[in-house]
Scaffold this motif. Structure first.
Motif, PDB file in Angstrom:
ATOM      1  N   TRP A   1       0.821  -1.206   0.000  1.00 48.14           N
ATOM      2  CA  TRP A   1       0.000   0.000   0.000  1.00 48.14           C
ATOM      3  C   TRP A   1       0.855   1.256   0.000  1.00 48.14           C
ATOM      4  N   VAL A   2       0.199   2.371  -0.298  1.00 52.41           N
ATOM      5  CA  VAL A   2       0.812   3.692  -0.224  1.00 52.41           C
ATOM      6  C   VAL A   2      -0.016   4.527   0.745  1.00 52.41           C
ATOM      7  N   CYS A   3       0.666   5.248   1.646  1.00 49.66           N
ATOM      8  CA  CYS A   3      -0.020   6.097   2.617  1.00 49.66           C
ATOM      9  C   CYS A   3      -0.376   7.445   2.001  1.00 49.66           C
ATOM     10  N   ASP A   4      -1.276   8.150   2.648  1.00 50.01           N
ATOM     11  CA  ASP A   4      -1.675   9.485   2.204  1.00 50.01           C
ATOM     12  C   ASP A   4      -0.663  10.501   2.725  1.00 50.01           C
ATOM     13  N   ASP A   5       0.554  10.418   2.180  1.00 43.51           N
ATOM     14  CA  ASP A   5       1.666  11.232   2.649  1.00 43.51           C
ATOM     15  C   ASP A   5       2.662  11.345   1.497  1.00 43.51           C
ATOM     16  N   PRO A   6       3.030  12.560   1.077  1.00 41.79           N
ATOM     17  CA  PRO A   6       3.942  12.708  -0.064  1.00 41.79           C
ATOM     18  C   PRO A   6       5.309  12.073   0.156  1.00 41.79           C
ATOM     19  N   THR A   7       5.687  11.834   1.421  1.00 38.39           N
ATOM     20  CA  THR A   7       6.987  11.209   1.696  1.00 38.39           C
ATOM     21  C   THR A   7       6.936   9.694   1.606  1.00 38.39           C
ATOM     22  N   CYS A   8       5.729   9.126   1.457  1.00 36.55           N
ATOM     23  CA  CYS A   8       5.579   7.670   1.453  1.00 36.55           C
ATOM     24  C   CYS A   8       6.038   7.081   0.119  1.00 36.55           C
ATOM     25  N   LYS A   9       6.906   6.090   0.190  1.00 39.37           N
ATOM     26  CA  LYS A   9       7.393   5.396  -1.000  1.00 39.37           C
ATOM     27  C   LYS A   9       6.782   3.996  -1.129  1.00 39.37           C
ATOM     28  N   GLY A  10       5.830   3.703  -0.262  1.00 40.49           N
ATOM     29  CA  GLY A  10       5.145   2.422  -0.335  1.00 40.49           C
ATOM     30  C   GLY A  10       5.612   1.455   0.738  1.00 40.49           C
ATOM     31  N   HIS A  11       4.714   0.547   1.109  1.00 45.98           N
ATOM     32  CA  HIS A  11       5.003  -0.431   2.156  1.00 45.98           C
ATOM     33  C   HIS A  11       4.441  -1.797   1.770  1.00 45.98           C
ATOM     34  N   GLU A  12       4.977  -2.831   2.400  1.00 43.18           N
ATOM     35  CA  GLU A  12       4.476  -4.187   2.188  1.00 43.18           C
ATOM     36  C   GLU A  12       4.616  -4.953   3.490  1.00 43.18           C
ATOM     37  N   SER A  13       3.572  -5.685   3.855  1.00 46.24           N
ATOM     38  CA  SER A  13       3.596  -6.435   5.106  1.00 46.24           C
ATOM     39  C   SER A  13       2.647  -7.613   5.025  1.00 46.24           C
ATOM     40  N   GLY A  14       3.007  -8.684   5.725  1.00 41.65           N
ATOM     41  CA  GLY A  14       2.090  -9.808   5.881  1.00 41.65           C
ATOM     42  C   GLY A  14       1.013  -9.449   6.888  1.00 41.65           C
ATOM     43  N   LEU A  15      -0.229  -9.747   6.560  1.00 41.32           N
ATOM     44  CA  LEU A  15      -1.365  -9.455   7.434  1.00 41.32           C
ATOM     45  C   LEU A  15      -1.578 -10.612   8.401  1.00 41.32           C
ATOM     46  N   LYS A  16      -1.520 -10.323   9.703  1.00 37.18           N
ATOM     47  CA  LYS A  16      -1.571 -11.367  10.726  1.00 37.18           C
ATOM     48  C   LYS A  16      -2.971 -11.589  11.289  1.00 37.18           C
ATOM     49  N   LYS A  17      -3.967 -11.028  10.663  1.00 41.21           N
ATOM     50  CA  LYS A  17      -5.363 -11.063  11.103  1.00 41.21           C
ATOM     51  C   LYS A  17      -5.831 -12.500  11.367  1.00 41.21           C
ATOM     52  N   TRP A  18      -6.367 -12.742  12.580  1.00 40.92           N
ATOM     53  CA  TRP A  18      -6.733 -14.094  12.969  1.00 40.92           C
ATOM     54  C   TRP A  18      -7.824 -14.674  12.071  1.00 40.92           C
ATOM     55  N   ASP A  19      -8.919 -13.942  11.842  1.00 37.77           N
ATOM     56  CA  ASP A  19     -10.024 -14.548  11.102  1.00 37.77           C
ATOM     57  C   ASP A  19      -9.663 -14.808   9.639  1.00 37.77           C
ATOM     58  N   LEU A  20      -8.653 -14.116   9.119  1.00 37.00           N
ATOM     59  CA  LEU A  20      -8.185 -14.409   7.765  1.00 37.00           C
ATOM     60  C   LEU A  20      -7.449 -15.743   7.741  1.00 37.00           C
ATOM     61  N   HIS A  21      -6.591 -15.957   8.708  1.00 41.38           N
ATOM     62  CA  HIS A  21      -5.905 -17.247   8.822  1.00 41.38           C
ATOM     63  C   HIS A  21      -6.907 -18.368   9.090  1.00 41.38           C
ATOM     64  N   GLU A  22      -7.927 -18.065   9.875  1.00 47.71           N
ATOM     65  CA  GLU A  22      -8.942 -19.070  10.190  1.00 47.71           C
ATOM     66  C   GLU A  22      -9.733 -19.457   8.942  1.00 47.71           C
ATOM     67  N   LEU A  23     -10.056 -18.471   8.106  1.00 50.04           N
ATOM     68  CA  LEU A  23     -10.736 -18.763   6.844  1.00 50.04           C
ATOM     69  C   LEU A  23      -9.883 -19.684   5.987  1.00 50.04           C
ATOM     70  N   TYR A  24      -8.604 -19.373   5.874  1.00 44.48           N
ATOM     71  CA  TYR A  24      -7.712 -20.190   5.045  1.00 44.48           C
ATOM     72  C   TYR A  24      -7.593 -21.607   5.595  1.00 44.48           C
ATOM     73  N   ARG A  25      -7.555 -21.717   6.920  1.00 42.10           N
ATOM     74  CA  ARG A  25      -7.467 -23.037   7.557  1.00 42.10           C
ATOM     75  C   ARG A  25      -8.722 -23.868   7.257  1.00 42.10           C
ATOM     76  N   LYS A  26      -9.893 -23.234   7.354  1.00 43.52           N
ATOM     77  CA  LYS A  26     -11.143 -23.959   7.137  1.00 43.52           C
ATOM     78  C   LYS A  26     -11.339 -24.366   5.677  1.00 43.52           C
ATOM     79  N   LEU A  27     -10.675 -23.668   4.760  1.00 43.32           N
ATOM     80  CA  LEU A  27     -10.813 -23.982   3.336  1.00 43.32           C
ATOM     81  C   LEU A  27      -9.829 -25.059   2.869  1.00 43.32           C
ATOM     82  N   LYS A  28      -9.077 -25.624   3.800  1.00 39.73           N
ATOM     83  CA  LYS A  28      -8.107 -26.656   3.430  1.00 39.73           C
ATOM     84  C   LYS A  28      -8.816 -27.796   2.701  1.00 39.73           C
ATOM     85  N   GLY A  29      -8.275 -28.199   1.569  1.00 40.60           N
ATOM     86  CA  GLY A  29      -8.895 -29.233   0.755  1.00 40.60           C
ATOM     87  C   GLY A  29      -9.742 -28.693  -0.368  1.00 40.60           C
TER      88      GLY A  29
END
Length: 269
Positions: free
Chosen positions: A184-212
């Motif tokens: 993503w890019v922030c609403d700031d002229p000094t921002c050159k962009g960022h990247e990060s893994g999202l550690k959100k629990w319910d997202l991991h839980e969705l992926y776990r439940k979709l196994k198979g």
């Protein structure tokens, strides 16, 4: 919020990361919230969520009361040690009141313009938590974790569960098989962009439940794109630094709400 000893506080839970093994606490969930008096972000631990009684388990945007104090072994000023047995669950701001959730996040003094501003605050006052609204989402992808990462997880699991078995029935954690990477890019002229893994629990839980499911990756990414669609939703990122690397911020959780559009006078009636 200045605390020197145990005190009862009321906190609005914002989100939780996927659980991780802890040699000290067996299991911990990084949990962020807003203090009711100041609306500043706080970090609560230890939170052994799966080991807590049903009546003490909480969800995002739910008020809790608990006995807390500054975490003496954590140099990050927003970190609070909590007595898990003292947690009392209160009312939840329902999904039907999305704009109330948005109002509180906008009002929080922890909301900053950009990750760059958050880094500056970390240097000046050791700030370790912040709320950022991205200007642009530039990428969403899934990275499958390596076998080396699986082996490291299982090695720690054996140590922790062997220790826990002496006191009760251990509860193994499923290995989180993927990282959900957001750019993503922030609403700031000094921002050159960022990247990060999202550690959100319910997202991991969705992926776990979709196994198979052969469309597991596709369905997970589709949900992420929907939740982070800036054309349709107001998006908030909850960022936090790591105890051993206070200069580095990770994307711990997110919240988004449909953009409230003003209705034309011709729509009324």
């Amino acid at each position: 919020m200045q605390l020197e000893k145990w005190a009862e506080r009321r906190i609005l839970i914002l989100g939780m990361t996927y659980p991780s093994y802890s040699r000290k606490y067996v299991e911990n969930v990084c949990t962020g919230g807003l203090d009711s008096e100041t609306l500043q972000m706080v970090r609560l631990h230890p939170i052994p969520h799966r080991y807590m009684e049903d009546g003490s388990r909480f969800h995002s945007f739910q008020w809790i009361s608990a006995r807390v104090m500054p975490h003496q072994s954590d140099p990050r000023p927003e970190s609070l040690r909590v007595e898990p047995d003292s947690i009392r669950v209160g009312e939840q701001i329902p999904a039907a009141q999305m704009q109330e959730r948005v109002r509180l996040l906008r009002k929080s003094p922890s909301r900053v313009r950009s990750v760059e501003e958050l880094h500056a605050l970390e240097k000046s006052e050791k700030r370790s938590l912040g709320i950022v609204q991205p200007k642009e989402i530039t990428g969403i992808r899934l990275r499958t974790k390596t076998e080396a990462e699986r082996r490291d997880w299982l090695r720690i699991e054996r140590l922790v569960l062997r220790q826990q078995a002496m006191f009760g029935t251990p509860k193994p954690l499923d290995f989180p098989e993927a990282d959900f990477v957001v750019s993503w890019v922030c609403d700031d002229p000094t921002c050159k962009g960022h990247e990060s893994g999202l550690k959100k629990w319910d997202l991991h839980e969705l992926y776990r439940k979709l196994k198979g499911d052969p469309k597991r990756d596709e369905k997970t990414l589709e949900m992420m794109h929907k939740q982070l669609n800036l054309k349709e939703r107001e998006v908030f990122f909850f960022l936090g630094s790591f105890r051993g690397r206070m200069y580095q911020f990770g994307l711990m959780d997110t919240f988004s709400a449909p953009i409230e559009r003003q209705r034309s006078l011709f729509d009324l009636g």
